[in-house]
Write a protein that holds these residues in place. Sequence first.
Motif, mmCIF file in Angstrom:
data_model
loop_
_atom_site.group_PDB
_atom_site.id
_atom_site.type_symbol
_atom_site.label_atom_id
_atom_site.label_comp_id
_atom_site.label_asym_id
_atom_site.label_seq_id
_atom_site.Cartn_x
_atom_site.Cartn_y
_atom_site.Cartn_z
ATOM 1 N N LYS A 110 46.890 40.945 56.353
ATOM 2 C CA LYS A 110 45.701 40.572 57.146
ATOM 3 C C LYS A 110 44.716 41.166 56.950
ATOM 4 O O LYS A 110 43.550 40.575 56.819
ATOM 5 C CB LYS A 110 46.212 40.641 58.729
ATOM 6 N N GLN A 111 44.646 42.645 56.859
ATOM 7 C CA GLN A 111 43.426 43.364 56.795
ATOM 8 C C GLN A 111 43.212 43.351 55.205
ATOM 9 O O GLN A 111 41.881 43.004 54.991
ATOM 10 C CB GLN A 111 44.021 44.909 56.875
ATOM 11 N N ALA A 112 43.877 43.126 54.046
ATOM 12 C CA ALA A 112 43.395 43.067 52.688
ATOM 13 C C ALA A 112 42.755 41.791 52.560
ATOM 14 O O ALA A 112 41.834 41.696 51.871
ATOM 15 C CB ALA A 112 44.739 43.276 51.949
ATOM 16 N N LEU A 113 43.247 40.711 53.149
ATOM 17 C CA LEU A 113 42.719 39.320 52.776
ATOM 18 C C LEU A 113 41.439 39.122 53.226
ATOM 19 O O LEU A 113 40.514 38.382 52.841
ATOM 20 C CB LEU A 113 43.636 38.283 53.346
ATOM 21 N N LYS A 114 41.053 39.866 54.314
ATOM 22 C CA LYS A 114 39.539 39.748 54.708
ATOM 23 C C LYS A 114 38.651 40.256 53.685
ATOM 24 O O LYS A 114 37.414 39.946 53.825
ATOM 25 C CB LYS A 114 39.426 40.755 56.001
ATOM 26 N N SER A 115 39.077 41.029 52.912
ATOM 27 C CA SER A 115 38.145 41.523 51.739
ATOM 28 C C SER A 115 38.441 41.002 50.341
ATOM 29 O O SER A 115 38.145 41.514 49.167
ATOM 30 C CB SER A 115 38.254 43.090 51.750
ATOM 31 N N MET A 116 38.998 39.622 50.263
ATOM 32 C CA MET A 116 39.297 39.178 48.967
ATOM 33 C C MET A 116 37.927 38.936 48.093
ATOM 34 O O MET A 116 37.060 38.360 48.880
ATOM 35 C CB MET A 116 40.366 37.901 49.236
ATOM 36 N N LYS A 117 38.249 39.263 46.772
ATOM 37 C CA LYS A 117 37.057 38.727 45.989
ATOM 38 C C LYS A 117 37.626 38.056 44.995
ATOM 39 O O LYS A 117 39.139 37.715 44.699
ATOM 40 C CB LYS A 117 36.542 39.945 45.346
ATOM 41 N N TRP A 118 36.863 37.423 44.037
ATOM 42 C CA TRP A 118 37.184 36.631 42.905
ATOM 43 C C TRP A 118 36.662 37.316 41.568
ATOM 44 O O TRP A 118 35.570 37.479 41.616
ATOM 45 C CB TRP A 118 36.677 35.207 42.906
ATOM 46 N N LEU A 119 37.386 37.339 40.600
ATOM 47 C CA LEU A 119 37.083 37.842 39.411
ATOM 48 C C LEU A 119 36.849 36.719 38.185
ATOM 49 O O LEU A 119 37.833 35.959 38.148
ATOM 50 C CB LEU A 119 38.075 38.791 38.659
ATOM 51 N N SER A 120 35.801 36.577 37.817
ATOM 52 C CA SER A 120 35.391 35.486 36.704
ATOM 53 C C SER A 120 35.975 36.192 35.571
ATOM 54 O O SER A 120 35.935 37.265 35.190
ATOM 55 C CB SER A 120 33.876 35.322 36.671
ATOM 56 N N LEU A 121 36.427 35.043 34.592
ATOM 57 C CA LEU A 121 37.000 35.578 33.249
ATOM 58 C C LEU A 121 35.850 36.269 32.362
ATOM 59 O O LEU A 121 36.181 36.766 31.494
ATOM 60 C CB LEU A 121 37.609 34.478 32.739
ATOM 61 N N THR A 122 34.505 35.859 32.663
ATOM 62 C CA THR A 122 33.432 36.253 32.041
ATOM 63 C C THR A 122 32.906 37.612 32.533
ATOM 64 O O THR A 122 32.162 38.295 32.013
ATOM 65 C CB THR A 122 32.319 35.498 31.987
ATOM 66 N N SER A 123 33.479 38.294 33.744
ATOM 67 C CA SER A 123 33.141 39.588 34.053
ATOM 68 C C SER A 123 33.552 40.635 33.416
ATOM 69 O O SER A 123 34.349 40.461 32.504
ATOM 70 C CB SER A 123 33.944 39.781 35.469
ATOM 71 N N ASN A 124 32.880 41.798 33.590
ATOM 72 C CA ASN A 124 32.859 42.947 32.838
ATOM 73 C C ASN A 124 33.872 44.004 33.473
ATOM 74 O O ASN A 124 33.967 45.064 33.038
ATOM 75 C CB ASN A 124 31.688 43.589 32.518
ATOM 76 N N ILE A 125 34.494 43.510 34.681
ATOM 77 C CA ILE A 125 35.357 44.278 35.519
ATOM 78 C C ILE A 125 36.650 44.318 34.587
ATOM 79 O O ILE A 125 37.231 43.419 34.130
ATOM 80 C CB ILE A 125 35.290 43.808 36.756
ATOM 81 N N LYS A 126 37.189 45.241 34.608
ATOM 82 C CA LYS A 126 38.390 45.633 34.031
ATOM 83 C C LYS A 126 39.586 46.003 35.007
ATOM 84 O O LYS A 126 39.455 46.804 35.359
ATOM 85 C CB LYS A 126 38.360 46.464 32.690
ATOM 86 N N PHE A 127 40.556 45.364 34.914
ATOM 87 C CA PHE A 127 41.945 45.818 35.526
ATOM 88 C C PHE A 127 42.997 46.450 34.638
ATOM 89 O O PHE A 127 43.179 45.942 33.432
ATOM 90 C CB PHE A 127 42.496 44.755 36.441
ATOM 91 N N ASN A 128 43.356 47.550 34.920
ATOM 92 C CA ASN A 128 44.239 48.192 34.313
ATOM 93 C C ASN A 128 45.913 48.087 34.645
ATOM 94 O O ASN A 128 46.016 47.964 35.818
ATOM 95 C CB ASN A 128 44.186 49.707 34.057
#
Length: 118
Positions: free
Chosen positions: A12-30
């Motif tokens: 419940k808490q976490a879903l309030k802050s959901m974001k979307w990552l575009s495939l063209t984004s420069n954000i990297k998940f490890n």
Amino acid sequence: MKKTTEIKNFYKQALKSMKWLSLTSNIKFNYLAGINRSINPGQVTKLAKSLEMMGVIRPVVIAELSFITGKLEKYIIDGQHIFNALIRLGWEIPYITIEVSSKQDLVEKIAMLNASSK
């Protein structure tokens, strides 16, 4: 019952802050090598088919950690197979970021998330 309540409150808490990552984004998940399970291509294929049929019903869970490499980086805590299936499909990736305060906290949260997804 306590674990179920903890999991519900967590999402419940976490879903309030959901974001979307575009495939063209420069954000990297490890990946958490040695902690997360290895990527199973067959599981990614099954999830991609499921996503095409039902859409995304669960976000990828991310934590920003500095105690892995000494610098603050984003790590997939839960949902690495969904992450790979979404990349394969070329879809944006829904994600939530949770707080992790220590290695012990990381282990406990991964265990809780794994228990809730089986």
